[in-house]
Design a protein around this motif. Sequence first.
Motif, PDB file in Angstrom:
ATOM      1  N   GLN A   1       5.319  -2.511  -7.956  1.00  0.00           N
ATOM      2  CA  GLN A   1       5.023  -3.022  -6.569  1.00  0.00           C
ATOM      3  C   GLN A   1       5.707  -3.784  -6.141  1.00  0.00           C
ATOM      4  O   GLN A   1       6.939  -4.255  -5.973  1.00  0.00           O
TER       5      GLN A   1
ATOM      6  N   SER B   1       7.278  -4.676  -2.231  1.00  0.00           N
ATOM      7  CA  SER B   1       6.430  -4.946  -0.595  1.00  0.00           C
ATOM      8  C   SER B   1       5.351  -5.622  -0.755  1.00  0.00           C
ATOM      9  O   SER B   1       4.303  -5.618   0.400  1.00  0.00           O
ATOM     10  N   GLY B   2       4.466  -6.398  -1.698  1.00  0.00           N
ATOM     11  CA  GLY B   2       3.306  -6.522  -2.103  1.00  0.00           C
ATOM     12  C   GLY B   2       2.370  -5.670  -1.828  1.00  0.00           C
ATOM     13  O   GLY B   2       1.006  -6.381  -1.295  1.00  0.00           O
ATOM     14  N   ARG B   3       2.309  -3.945  -1.790  1.00  0.00           N
ATOM     15  CA  ARG B   3       1.690  -3.731  -1.666  1.00  0.00           C
ATOM     16  C   ARG B   3       1.223  -2.923  -2.646  1.00  0.00           C
ATOM     17  O   ARG B   3       0.944  -3.703  -3.950  1.00  0.00           O
ATOM     18  N   GLY B   4       0.289  -1.533  -2.746  1.00  0.00           N
ATOM     19  CA  GLY B   4      -0.664  -1.089  -3.901  1.00  0.00           C
ATOM     20  C   GLY B   4       0.883  -0.277  -4.999  1.00  0.00           C
ATOM     21  O   GLY B   4       1.794  -0.860  -4.908  1.00  0.00           O
ATOM     22  N   LEU B   5       0.417  -1.277  -6.239  1.00  0.00           N
ATOM     23  CA  LEU B   5       0.799  -0.823  -7.354  1.00  0.00           C
ATOM     24  C   LEU B   5       1.145   0.124  -8.138  1.00  0.00           C
ATOM     25  O   LEU B   5       0.348   1.668  -7.589  1.00  0.00           O
TER      26      LEU B   5
END
Lengths: 112, 114
Positions: free
Chosen positions: A37, A39-43
């Motif tokens: 992941q 920047s804390g968005r989609g994996l």
Amino acid sequence: SQQGEEDPQALSIQEGENATMNCSYKTSINNLQWYRQNSGRGLVHLILIRSNEREKHSGRLRVTLDTSKKSSSLLITASRAADTASYFCATDAFTGGFKTIFGAGTRLFVKA
Amino acid sequence: GAGVSQSPSNKVTEKGKDVELRCDPISGHTALYWYRQSLGQGLEFLIYFQGNSAPDKSGLPSDRFSAERTGGSVSTLTIQRTQQEDSAVYLCASIWGSSYNEQFFGPGTRLTVL
């Protein structure tokens, strides 16, 4: 408590070094997956290893699975600054039904 | 082909208001997950849909949270009477086949409750 728990929580290395992250789990599994992941968005899915497999490779990634110890490791060889991300393991758990449970992740920082 | 999409990408709301988050899975994928991720934390399982089976709602944190999946495709996650602790990134993932397979994630919706 987490079905999958990664270790270490954070890892900082120099570019070119290898990075090893570990995952432990509690119950029997069908497979174990590693995700990345940014920047804390989609994996993004990296690799899936089945319970009857012991090792799997994909490019610079090497995953091992030890079902007797209920643990897995993810090795990234010759790391690059672009590998900086959080890495999560995910296992299937039967908790009132089969579903995938993610660990808390390892935050990897690769210094250029 | 198109991946999983989520809307809105960001949502700012006031405490006490209701919000709806939408997930468009990959066409043909039979299973869908909702997760919540607080800053710097792992993914917290919320709910799991598999085909026409009753969803696994065991991860929903309170009765303010609900989700539905219409026609086995689009899913909406509804949070009623939002609280500040609901602030997080809400992630959706779809899967072809069983829950054991690779999950395809959407970009998430960042929810901020003021």
